[in-house]
Write an enzyme that holds these catalytic residues in place. Structure first.
Site, PDB file in Angstrom:
ATOM      1  N   HIS A 243       0.789  -1.227   0.000  1.00 21.25           N
ATOM      2  CA  HIS A 243       0.000   0.000   0.000  1.00 21.25           C
ATOM      3  C   HIS A 243       0.832   1.292   0.000  1.00 21.25           C
ATOM      4  O   HIS A 243       0.794   2.063  -0.950  1.00 21.25           O
ATOM      5  CB  HIS A 243      -0.916   0.021   1.245  1.00 21.25           C
ATOM      6  CG  HIS A 243      -1.782  -1.187   1.406  1.00 21.25           C
ATOM      7  ND1 HIS A 243      -2.884  -1.460   0.614  1.00 21.25           N
ATOM      8  CD2 HIS A 243      -1.700  -2.214   2.287  1.00 21.25           C
ATOM      9  CE1 HIS A 243      -3.445  -2.586   1.003  1.00 21.25           C
ATOM     10  NE2 HIS A 243      -2.760  -3.071   2.017  1.00 21.25           N
TER      11      HIS A 243
HETATM   12  O1  RIB Z   1      -5.236  -0.185   4.577  1.00 14.03           O
HETATM   13  C1  RIB Z   1      -3.831  -0.156   4.395  1.00 14.03           C
HETATM   14  C2  RIB Z   1      -3.224   0.941   5.209  1.00 14.03           C
HETATM   15  O2  RIB Z   1      -3.479   0.721   6.592  1.00 14.03           O
HETATM   16  C3  RIB Z   1      -1.694   1.000   5.080  1.00 14.03           C
HETATM   17  O3  RIB Z   1      -1.259   2.319   5.259  1.00 14.03           O
HETATM   18  C4  RIB Z   1      -1.237   0.149   6.218  1.00 14.03           C
HETATM   19  O4  RIB Z   1       0.086   0.487   6.663  1.00 14.03           O
HETATM   20  C5  RIB Z   1      -2.243   0.521   7.267  1.00 14.03           C
HETATM   21  O5  RIB Z   1      -1.816   1.753   7.865  1.00 14.03           O
END
Ligand code: RIB
Ligand code: CA
Length: 313
Positions: A243
């Site tokens: 992500h």
């Molecule tokens: O949903 C994914 C996000 O939530 C990413 O930033 C992960 O590190 C968590 O913070």
């Protein structure tokens, strides 16, 4: 051209760590003015610790780390140890950090930096819940007009949610903060699950990072091996979605991404869908567009960039 000045607000998290490594590996393009820890994946005590561990792993014990919000604005804290492990950086064995956090609160650092630097010259990169930025906007509303751009990982539409059927974790943890941020009129680029779910840490991609052979690369591989296991189990995929590095990759190679400028509202009332990012992708309302919702990414190009830059650390 002078490097772009950025503030990274983050809740490390193995994928946050990958994003920070990408940023530190790109000093010609990015000047990291400071890094702010927020409660998210794990409590603030761990996100602060983890942030300093990542700085030291990248050879940046001089980096300025600030501690921010202990909890969301109006809700009990929700964490994600089930994904990231007890510490938030499970998967690799590293020493406790020697560097300390700065004495200034992250919210004050954000405000002071935005008021000091020329207007429109500082980009805010958020990789976790938006609590710190929302608190800064509440304390000093004038900063909204001084932010060059907000590039944030969070939300989702066509992919649904990852912590509830409709909400992505960063937004779900503090939907009131997200609403404040999305209502502030800041030029905003969103990296939602619709993009990050196209970026799977496949065996072939991780093998290329492992082949770098350096300590930072090896640690990243160990972090990814831990981080991806939850999503592999959940989605039955080859690798898990990566992500947070999308935020930094956008600053380095925006051409990797494409999306649409549209209206995005945050659900804060419904028990069923709280934290949902209601993106008007098809323009069926007259609500004012307030964010560029990214939906497509060159996945191979993203991993080539990440791998090449990590090799520089
Ligand atoms: O949903 C994914 C996000 O939530 C990413 O930033 C992960 O590190 C968590 O913070
Ligand atoms: Ca994160």
């Amino acid at each position: 051209m002078a490097p772009r000045k950025i503030i990274i607000d983050t809740d490390p998290g193995q994928d946050d760590a990958a994003a920070i490594m990408l940023a530190f590996a790109s000093p010609e393009e990015l000047d990291v003015l400071g890094l702010c820890a927020v409660a998210g994946n794990v409590p603030l005590s761990f996100t602060s610790r983890n942030l300093r561990i990542v700085c030291e792993l990248c050879g940046r014990p001089d980096a300025k780390v600030y501690e921010g919000a202990l909890k969301p604005l109006n809700r009990p804290q929700v964490t994600a140890e089930h994904v990231h492990g007890r510490t938030g950086l499970d998967g690799a064995e590293l020493p406790e950090p020697a560097m300390s956090a700065q004495p200034t609160h992250a919210v004050d650092f954000i405000i002071e930096t935005l008021m000091r630097e020329p207007a429109g010259t500082v980009t805010i990169c958020t990789l976790g819940p938006l609590t710190n930025l929302a608190l800064a906007l509440q304390k000093a509303p004038d900063i909204a007009g001084r932010i060059q751009e907000l590039v944030m990982m969070g939300g989702g539409l066509f992919e649904g949610g990852n912590i509830t059927p409709t909400a992505e974790f960063n937004i779900y943890v503090d939907p009131e903060a997200a609403k404040i941020v999305f209502d502030a009129g800041i030029p905003t680029v969103m990296m939602p699950l619709d993009v990050t779910h196209q970026l799977l840490t496949t065996k072939a991609r991780v093998a290329k990072i492992a082949a770098i052979g350096t300590r930072p690369a090896q640690v990243l591989v160990e972090w990814l091996a831990f981080f991806e296991r939850f999503d592999i189990e959940k989605y039955g995929s080859d690798g898990g979605p990566l992500h947070d590095p999308t935020v930094i990759a956008y600053l380095l190679k925006p051409e990797l991404f494409s999306g649409r400028h549209c209206n995005v509202e945050i659900e804060t009332q419904s028990e069923l869908t709280v934290g949902m990012t209601v993106a008007d992708w098809w323009g069926v309302t007259d609500r004012k567009p307030n964010a560029t919702f990214m939906r497509n990414v060159d996945a191979d190009g993203f991993f080539e960039l990440l791998t090449e830059r990590v090799s520089r650390l």
